[in-house]
Design an enzyme around this catalytic site. Structure first.
Site, mmCIF file in Angstrom:
data_model
loop_
_atom_site.group_PDB
_atom_site.id
_atom_site.type_symbol
_atom_site.label_atom_id
_atom_site.label_comp_id
_atom_site.label_asym_id
_atom_site.label_seq_id
_atom_site.Cartn_x
_atom_site.Cartn_y
_atom_site.Cartn_z
ATOM 1 N N HIS A 109 32.693 36.024 45.155
ATOM 2 C CA HIS A 109 33.507 37.226 45.389
ATOM 3 C C HIS A 109 32.565 38.413 45.233
ATOM 4 C CE1 HIS A 109 36.442 34.452 43.453
ATOM 5 N NE2 HIS A 109 37.363 35.026 44.193
ATOM 6 N N ASP A 112 31.884 39.252 41.650
ATOM 7 C CA ASP A 112 31.117 38.288 40.838
ATOM 8 C C ASP A 112 29.646 38.667 40.850
ATOM 9 O OD1 ASP A 112 33.471 36.832 41.081
ATOM 10 O OD2 ASP A 112 32.644 35.471 42.594
ATOM 11 N N HIS A 279 45.739 23.777 43.651
ATOM 12 C CA HIS A 279 46.820 24.535 44.293
ATOM 13 C C HIS A 279 47.798 23.575 44.965
ATOM 14 C CE1 HIS A 279 44.031 28.314 44.771
ATOM 15 N NE2 HIS A 279 44.078 27.850 43.523
ATOM 16 N N ASP A 304 38.313 23.479 48.104
ATOM 17 C CA ASP A 304 37.968 23.796 46.716
ATOM 18 C C ASP A 304 38.321 22.547 45.916
ATOM 19 O OD1 ASP A 304 37.216 26.315 47.449
ATOM 20 O OD2 ASP A 304 38.664 27.382 46.208
#
Ligand code: XLS
Ligand code: NI
Ligand code: NI
Length: 445
Positions: A109, A112, A279, A304
């Site tokens: 990101h 980050d 998720h 992910d």
């Protein structure tokens, strides 16, 4: 210390050398037992099957804080007082880690990598400065960017959403951030760009105009696509579904929901799915289910590969170590052609109480070995067992006769009624679920 594992002025992971493949009999936690990057399985090297990517946020920024206490991790790159100096140290540590792990990709990101400044221009300058350095380090090491993204969920200004915020001025800030993150991703040769809408959802419909918010999200994504394409971005845009957390109801609920959304807003040709295991669990699906839905709709992008805990209901982001889930996923990936521009981003963190620096190596090694072992198992199941045949035989009635006519659309309800009367009560055919389960377990070794 060999040059190929030394990036900046100092070595951060002292005493750990490049992780080697030692084979299944090794007891060394800092060696691969199954992941042998050049080993060819089902026509591709392991490296190309997985395209592993380190998640910058968890691995170098995640200090272990939770709602009940502060961070526990002592990172040797976190000492500098000036945030830009700290960002540079973190960058060197990151590239040392990538090189020692031998993983080909990373993901980040904007926040980050580079600290937010006191205004839009300063934030963008910070990002440009750090990503210029990242580009140099990519060239030095050959490590590549799988995807970039913008963190438009942490800053308090996004508390009511980013692209779905009722206040247009906040949407504009999200736009500024996404523009800068797209520029950085393009500069770094990123193969994909991710949108994860952590704050794009609602807590109460009483204060929410859902249609307005979704229209704004559709428009935002279209404008982001148009901007990136105009800057020459050829990669894939990815949406990462998640049903909840931090919002109660997140708009990108699961793969099927997002596919409907993309089609409605004309985004289906540029966007694909970034599916996260944890998720999927939160949406009460399996990883395999989400992957299969994406493949079946031509929407499979990237993964992910973390996992959750079956005993609680939030995103624990553990390193994937469940061999059974990994095997089911690899079966689907092998049957559907694996990745195109995507890869496997860990998006996982070591537990708050795993505080040795070597623990982050052990975690990544273990997860890569889990996936590699699952690939070998899945390849055996497909090439040596009756699995594929058994499943296709279940549908054999559609291969000829009336079944084949049905598939071509040649039969209507009147025809069905006539055929039903002719054939009488269908013969009972077992689904044999336990047989499939026993077959998978037989190969799980
Ligand atoms: C959070 C998400 C996030 C995305 C990137 O749950 O997984 O980490 O992967 O923004
Ligand atoms: Ni994620
Ligand atoms: Ni997540």
């Amino acid at each position: 210390m060999a040059k190929d594992v030394f990036i900046g002025q100092k070595e951060y992971f002292k005493g750990i050398n490049k992780i080697q493949f030692e084979g299944p009999d090794s007891d060394n936690p800092l060696a691969f037992k199954y992941y042998d990057e050049n080993k060819v399985v089902a026509g591709k090297t392991m490296k190309d099957h997985f395209r592993f990517a380190i998640a910058y946020w968890h691995t170098f920024c995640g200090t272990g804080e939770d709602p009940f206490g502060p961070g526990t991790q002592i990172f040797p790159w976190n000492g500098a007082a000036d945030p830009m100096d700290a960002a540079k140290e973190k960058l060197d540590a990151a590239f040392e880690f990538f090189t020692k792990m031998g993983t080909p990709y990373y993901c980040f990101h904007d926040r980050d990598m580079a600290p937010e400044g006191s205004n839009v221009a300063e934030s963008e300058r910070n990002l440009i400065e750090i990503t210029d350095l990242a580009r140099e380090r990519q060239e030095m090491t050959g490590v590549k960017l799988l995807w970039g993204t913008a963190n438009v969920f942490s800053n308090p200004r996004y508390m009511n959403g980013a692209a779905t915020n009722p206040n247009f001025d906040v949407l504009a800030h999200a736009g500024a951030q996404v523009k800068a993150a797209l520029d950085a991703t393009i500069k770094l040769g990123g193969e994909n760009y991710v949108f994860w809408g952590g704050r794009e959802g609602y807590f109460s419909l009483l204060n929410t105009n859902m249609k307005r918010e979704l229209d704004n999200l559709g428009m935002f994504l279209a404008k982001a696509r148009d901007y990136a394409r105009a800057q020459g971005f050829k990669g894939t845009f990815l949406i990462e579904p998640k049903p909840m957390e931090p919002t109660k109801h997140q708009y990108d609920f699961d793969t099927a929901t997002v596919i409907g959304f993309l089609n409605k807003y004309g985004l289906q040709n540029d966007f694909k799915m970034n599916i996260e295991n944890n998720h999927a669990t939160l949406a009460r699906h399996t990883f395999a289910h989400e992957a299969q839905v994406a493949y079946d709709n031509g929407m499979f992008g990237s993964l992910d590969i973390n996992q959750g805990d079956p005993h609680n209901g939030w995103d624990t982001d553990e390193f994937l170590h469940n061999l059974y889930d990994a095997t089911e996923l690899m079966l689907i990936m092998l049957e559907n052609g694996g990745f195109k521009t995507g890869g496997m981003n860990f998006d996982a963190k070591t537990r708050r109480s795993s505080t040795d620096l070597e623990d982050i190596f052990i975690a990544h090694v273990s997860s890569m070995d889990t996936m590699a072992r699952a690939l070998l198992i899945a390849d055996n199941i497909i090439s040596k067992s009756a699995y594929t045949q058994m499943r296709s035989d279940r549908y054999a009635s559609y291969n000829s006769g009336n079944g084949a006519k049905w598939i071509k659309g040649e039969l209507g309800l009147e025809d069905l009624a006539k055929i039903a009367a002719e054939v009488g009560e269908p013969k009972q055919i077992s689904g044999k679920q336990e047989l499939y389960e026993s077959l998978i377990n037989k190969y799980l070794k």
